[in-house]
Design a protein around this motif. Sequence first.
Motif, PDB file in Angstrom:
ATOM      1  N   HIS A   1     -89.349 -62.479  33.495  1.00  0.00           N
ATOM      2  CA  HIS A   1     -89.091 -62.131  34.890  1.00  0.00           C
ATOM      3  C   HIS A   1     -89.088 -60.632  35.122  1.00  0.00           C
ATOM      4  O   HIS A   1     -88.757 -60.182  36.206  1.00  0.00           O
ATOM      5  CB  HIS A   1     -87.745 -62.702  35.325  1.00  0.00           C
ATOM      6  CG  HIS A   1     -87.695 -64.197  35.262  1.00  0.00           C
ATOM      7  ND1 HIS A   1     -88.489 -65.007  36.035  1.00  0.00           N
ATOM      8  CD2 HIS A   1     -86.955 -65.034  34.494  1.00  0.00           C
ATOM      9  CE1 HIS A   1     -88.251 -66.272  35.747  1.00  0.00           C
ATOM     10  NE2 HIS A   1     -87.322 -66.317  34.805  1.00  0.00           N
ATOM     11  N   THR A   2     -89.375 -59.844  34.091  1.00  0.00           N
ATOM     12  CA  THR A   2     -89.227 -58.401  34.249  1.00  0.00           C
ATOM     13  C   THR A   2     -90.559 -57.706  34.464  1.00  0.00           C
ATOM     14  O   THR A   2     -90.668 -56.505  34.275  1.00  0.00           O
ATOM     15  CB  THR A   2     -88.549 -57.799  33.007  1.00  0.00           C
ATOM     16  OG1 THR A   2     -89.267 -58.237  31.860  1.00  0.00           O
ATOM     17  CG2 THR A   2     -87.115 -58.236  32.902  1.00  0.00           C
ATOM     18  N   ASP A   3     -91.613 -58.486  34.842  1.00  0.00           N
ATOM     19  CA  ASP A   3     -92.933 -57.867  34.978  1.00  0.00           C
ATOM     20  C   ASP A   3     -93.035 -56.996  36.215  1.00  0.00           C
ATOM     21  O   ASP A   3     -93.713 -55.977  36.219  1.00  0.00           O
ATOM     22  CB  ASP A   3     -94.016 -58.951  35.014  1.00  0.00           C
ATOM     23  CG  ASP A   3     -94.097 -59.687  33.688  1.00  0.00           C
ATOM     24  OD1 ASP A   3     -93.644 -59.102  32.695  1.00  0.00           O
ATOM     25  OD2 ASP A   3     -94.592 -60.822  33.677  1.00  0.00           O
ATOM     26  N   GLU A   4     -92.348 -57.407  37.292  1.00  0.00           N
ATOM     27  CA  GLU A   4     -92.532 -56.691  38.561  1.00  0.00           C
ATOM     28  C   GLU A   4     -91.332 -55.830  38.897  1.00  0.00           C
ATOM     29  O   GLU A   4     -90.975 -55.648  40.054  1.00  0.00           O
ATOM     30  CB  GLU A   4     -92.776 -57.703  39.684  1.00  0.00           C
ATOM     31  CG  GLU A   4     -94.087 -58.439  39.519  1.00  0.00           C
ATOM     32  CD  GLU A   4     -94.064 -59.790  40.206  1.00  0.00           C
ATOM     33  OE1 GLU A   4     -93.173 -59.995  41.040  1.00  0.00           O
ATOM     34  OE2 GLU A   4     -94.931 -60.631  39.896  1.00  0.00           O
ATOM     35  N   VAL A   5     -90.674 -55.298  37.877  1.00  0.00           N
ATOM     36  CA  VAL A   5     -89.476 -54.496  38.124  1.00  0.00           C
ATOM     37  C   VAL A   5     -89.870 -53.072  38.455  1.00  0.00           C
ATOM     38  O   VAL A   5     -90.741 -52.495  37.816  1.00  0.00           O
ATOM     39  CB  VAL A   5     -88.569 -54.529  36.884  1.00  0.00           C
ATOM     40  CG1 VAL A   5     -87.426 -53.556  37.046  1.00  0.00           C
ATOM     41  CG2 VAL A   5     -88.026 -55.926  36.684  1.00  0.00           C
ATOM     42  N   GLN A   6     -89.217 -52.528  39.492  1.00  0.00           N
ATOM     43  CA  GLN A   6     -89.465 -51.133  39.857  1.00  0.00           C
ATOM     44  C   GLN A   6     -88.655 -50.226  38.933  1.00  0.00           C
ATOM     45  O   GLN A   6     -87.571 -50.608  38.492  1.00  0.00           O
ATOM     46  CB  GLN A   6     -89.016 -50.891  41.302  1.00  0.00           C
ATOM     47  CG  GLN A   6     -89.756 -51.731  42.318  1.00  0.00           C
ATOM     48  CD  GLN A   6     -91.213 -51.358  42.411  1.00  0.00           C
ATOM     49  OE1 GLN A   6     -91.551 -50.190  42.370  1.00  0.00           O
ATOM     50  NE2 GLN A   6     -92.078 -52.363  42.508  1.00  0.00           N
ATOM     51  N   PRO A   7     -89.149 -49.020  38.663  1.00  0.00           N
ATOM     52  CA  PRO A   7     -88.344 -48.075  37.878  1.00  0.00           C
ATOM     53  C   PRO A   7     -87.079 -47.692  38.645  1.00  0.00           C
ATOM     54  O   PRO A   7     -87.078 -47.600  39.870  1.00  0.00           O
ATOM     55  CB  PRO A   7     -89.280 -46.867  37.685  1.00  0.00           C
ATOM     56  CG  PRO A   7     -90.364 -47.042  38.684  1.00  0.00           C
ATOM     57  CD  PRO A   7     -90.476 -48.496  38.986  1.00  0.00           C
ATOM     58  N   VAL A   8     -85.984 -47.508  37.894  1.00  0.00           N
ATOM     59  CA  VAL A   8     -84.689 -47.193  38.509  1.00  0.00           C
ATOM     60  C   VAL A   8     -84.179 -45.890  37.929  1.00  0.00           C
ATOM     61  O   VAL A   8     -84.157 -45.710  36.712  1.00  0.00           O
ATOM     62  CB  VAL A   8     -83.670 -48.320  38.222  1.00  0.00           C
ATOM     63  CG1 VAL A   8     -82.317 -47.955  38.789  1.00  0.00           C
ATOM     64  CG2 VAL A   8     -84.150 -49.628  38.805  1.00  0.00           C
TER      65      VAL A   8
END
Lengths: 297, 173
Positions: A118-125
Amino acid sequence: MSTNSNEEILARLASIEQKLDYVVERQRWTEELVSEMTPIARLVMTSASNRLADWEKRGAFEMLSALGDAADGVLDNYTPEDARELAGSLVAILGTVRNLTQLDILEVANDATDVLHHTDEVQPVGMFGAMRKASKDDDVQRGMGVALEVLRQLGRVRSAPSGAPRLPPPARLPKAAVAPGAPAQACAVPVPPPVDEVVHWEGHDFDSKGFLLDPNTWNRDLATKIAAGLGIQLTDAHFAVIDWVRADYAATGASPNVRRVALGSGAGTEAMYQLFPPTPGKTCAMIAGVPKPVGCV
Amino acid sequence: MSLPFARDPAAAAAPTPAAHPATRKLALICAKSGLDECYPVLIMANAARMTGMDVSIFFTFYGLDVVTKNKVDKLWVNMVGNPSTPMPPFLMGLPGMEVMATSMMKKKMAELDLPPPHEMIEMLAASGCKLYGCELAMKMFGRTDDDLLPQVHSVITATDFFDMSEGAQIVFV
């Protein structure tokens, strides 16, 4: 050849006739079996040779010979001592493997692999984004809690002396027993003060500060005498408080402080100072024959 | 070694509560209103009172909040400038930090069964500790006697306070 020997031969033949029948029968079975098995064996042989040819094509035998070389390398480079050491650590290895294959650990690992999908579309934070997420998102907070706990336990294990057995952390000491419904003790440490000197007075033993050493030897007559020595004339109001203090001491094993007495006995703070001047906590405990209360309220 | 109550009969013949004049006097000055800054004053005053000392507290400047009706239950822990904070100081000014620190300290105090400041004030007044408000601070914050807790004995000036505290040990907290 005599008649006698002929009869003998006939008797023998008769005796082995049954066995001969059995041998013939078995011969027949064997022939049937071979005739049935032959096509099957042919199939098996074909399949096996195909499989072997396939393995050879894919380099299995080269790999085996390479493995043989590897085994030679192992034999050249390692001594039987090394093998014995390996046997020693095998127990630890097996223990680790067993721990790793516990059901809950496997579930966690399974969860982790699921999560990674589920972490493919994570934005940088950035740092502030992290703080915003940490302050708003319950899931992030729970995850941070899990991570910190894991780190904490890891740190605890790593900081243990290497020789010492790695035991689970000791359970926290239970709190002092407090009667249900009663307010908890403030800073209460039910440790009896060190007895520096025993003073005998009126047939009882006191410590040098004037507190009765054995609360069980207390009686009302003694209380009246102690109070008179402190300039206090005991009344029913005094005894109501004293009885409560003694009951509380018997229930909790710790001398109650002023606030606890004032609330618990219902006397109130002001009355405590009037009944037991000038130091309500100490004076009351002294007259009630219990140790000096510990704490700052 | 003599027990405190094992006196000779002549001295114990006519004992009265008045026979215990406070031999030590303590005058505390509370000038700050942080939860962490007012607790020491209240706890020390209570401990001194329990030891038989004569105690008075002078609430001045922001310390007046501790005896102000609508402020006493809303005292905060101020983390900015506190070197003992568990987090880097530059984070301590962020919104919500004082709320977090205050709730943590209140929880800790409740675990130790320390009463909140309001109850401590009531307890102190009942124990005979004298609480005074500062007249100048009252004027400065525009407060009247009605704004203060009923436990406050009176509103006095600093000179009155020092006159009253003759022979006392004065502690500024």
